[in-house]
Design a protein around this motif. Structure first.
Motif, PDB file in Angstrom:
ATOM      1  N   VAL A   1     -12.124  58.629  74.460  1.00  0.00           N
ATOM      2  CA  VAL A   1     -12.737  58.316  73.160  1.00  0.00           C
ATOM      3  C   VAL A   1     -11.837  58.799  72.032  1.00  0.00           C
ATOM      4  O   VAL A   1     -11.539  58.051  71.097  1.00  0.00           O
ATOM      5  N   TYR A   2     -11.368  60.051  72.125  1.00  0.00           N
ATOM      6  CA  TYR A   2     -10.524  60.591  71.057  1.00  0.00           C
ATOM      7  C   TYR A   2      -9.159  59.909  70.981  1.00  0.00           C
ATOM      8  O   TYR A   2      -8.565  59.825  69.905  1.00  0.00           O
ATOM      9  N   ARG A   3      -8.671  59.394  72.086  1.00  0.00           N
ATOM     10  CA  ARG A   3      -7.387  58.682  72.077  1.00  0.00           C
ATOM     11  C   ARG A   3      -7.525  57.384  71.256  1.00  0.00           C
ATOM     12  O   ARG A   3      -6.641  57.012  70.510  1.00  0.00           O
ATOM     13  N   HIS A   4      -8.654  56.719  71.412  1.00  0.00           N
ATOM     14  CA  HIS A   4      -8.873  55.464  70.680  1.00  0.00           C
ATOM     15  C   HIS A   4      -9.437  55.690  69.283  1.00  0.00           C
ATOM     16  O   HIS A   4      -9.207  54.871  68.384  1.00  0.00           O
TER      17      HIS A   4
ATOM     18  N   ARG B   1     -13.931  60.861  63.405  1.00  0.00           N
ATOM     19  CA  ARG B   1     -15.277  60.289  63.313  1.00  0.00           C
ATOM     20  C   ARG B   1     -15.250  58.993  62.498  1.00  0.00           C
ATOM     21  O   ARG B   1     -15.899  58.007  62.821  1.00  0.00           O
ATOM     22  N   ALA B   2     -14.461  59.002  61.419  1.00  0.00           N
ATOM     23  CA  ALA B   2     -14.351  57.823  60.564  1.00  0.00           C
ATOM     24  C   ALA B   2     -13.791  56.637  61.347  1.00  0.00           C
ATOM     25  O   ALA B   2     -14.219  55.498  61.139  1.00  0.00           O
ATOM     26  N   ASP B   3     -12.851  56.887  62.246  1.00  0.00           N
ATOM     27  CA  ASP B   3     -12.295  55.797  63.061  1.00  0.00           C
ATOM     28  C   ASP B   3     -13.370  55.170  63.937  1.00  0.00           C
ATOM     29  O   ASP B   3     -13.430  53.948  64.093  1.00  0.00           O
ATOM     30  N   LEU B   4     -14.207  56.001  64.520  1.00  0.00           N
ATOM     31  CA  LEU B   4     -15.285  55.499  65.379  1.00  0.00           C
ATOM     32  C   LEU B   4     -16.319  54.727  64.565  1.00  0.00           C
ATOM     33  O   LEU B   4     -16.723  53.625  64.938  1.00  0.00           O
ATOM     34  N   VAL B   5     -16.732  55.283  63.449  1.00  0.00           N
ATOM     35  CA  VAL B   5     -17.704  54.613  62.582  1.00  0.00           C
ATOM     36  C   VAL B   5     -17.151  53.268  62.121  1.00  0.00           C
ATOM     37  O   VAL B   5     -17.843  52.245  62.156  1.00  0.00           O
TER      38      VAL B   5
ATOM     39  N   ARG C   1     -17.065  47.527  62.008  1.00  0.00           N
ATOM     40  CA  ARG C   1     -16.188  46.353  61.986  1.00  0.00           C
ATOM     41  C   ARG C   1     -16.693  45.296  62.971  1.00  0.00           C
ATOM     42  O   ARG C   1     -16.795  44.121  62.638  1.00  0.00           O
ATOM     43  N   HIS C   2     -17.053  45.727  64.163  1.00  0.00           N
ATOM     44  CA  HIS C   2     -17.556  44.798  65.169  1.00  0.00           C
ATOM     45  C   HIS C   2     -18.829  44.098  64.673  1.00  0.00           C
ATOM     46  O   HIS C   2     -18.955  42.881  64.770  1.00  0.00           O
ATOM     47  N   GLN C   3     -19.756  44.854  64.132  1.00  0.00           N
ATOM     48  CA  GLN C   3     -21.022  44.280  63.660  1.00  0.00           C
ATOM     49  C   GLN C   3     -20.807  43.368  62.457  1.00  0.00           C
ATOM     50  O   GLN C   3     -21.446  42.326  62.353  1.00  0.00           O
TER      51      GLN C   3
END
Length: 157
Positions: free
Chosen positions: A14-17, A21-25, A30-32
């Motif tokens: 998860v952290y590699r991708h 936190r902002a990257d995950l959010v 973006r997908h939605q």
């Protein structure tokens, strides 16, 4: 981390991708956002009647908002890494929604007084759920907003 567990991967993956936190959010939103934009394009391409298209899109957008309300704190933060997300939402969602509103206005089914940006913000505000105000309440209120705009049909709660 709950996200890694639900995805069936290790925390390191998860952290590699998503290093922050902002990257995950941003990835989740973006997908939605891309799905909402694609839905608007499909509804127009399929020549769905204007009000039906507007109501179907709004229903999908409402579902998106009420299920993502937990991420709203991140969106409203001053984190500069979220600036791209704010731009994505404004540059993608607003035109997609506006295309549906304008079709409904041209057909005479929605008042020409309705500003797509203001309408979208109103939907967003109605979708802030919390104690005593549930997803069902939000969907019902968005339905009333649609009806008040002149739309003859509203999404089912």
């Amino acid at each position: 981390m709950t996200i890694a567990k639900r995805a069936g991967v290790g925390v390191g993956t998860v952290y590699r991708h998503f290093p922050t936190r902002a990257d995950l959010v941003t990835a989740v939103y973006r997908h939605q956002v891309e799905e909402c934009v694609a839905l608007a394009e499909t509804l127009i391409a399929d020549d769905v009647p204007p009000t039906d298209a507007l109501c179907r899109w709004t229903s999908a957008f409402t579902d998106f908002l009420v299920t993502k309300h937990g991420l709203s704190d991140a969106l409203s933060s001053d984190d500069p890494s979220l600036n791209n997300l704010h731009a994505l939402i404004f540059d993608s969602l607003v035109p997609a929604f506006a295309s549906l509103v304008e079709r409904a206005q041209e057909s005479g089914e929605v008042s020409k007084d309705v500003s797509p940006v203001t309408f979208l913000r109103a939907i967003g505000n109605l979708c802030i759920v919390g104690p005593g105000y549930t997803e069902a309440d939000a969907k019902a209120m968005v339905g009333l907003l649609l009806a008040g705009s002149g739309a003859t049909t509203a999404p089912a709660p």
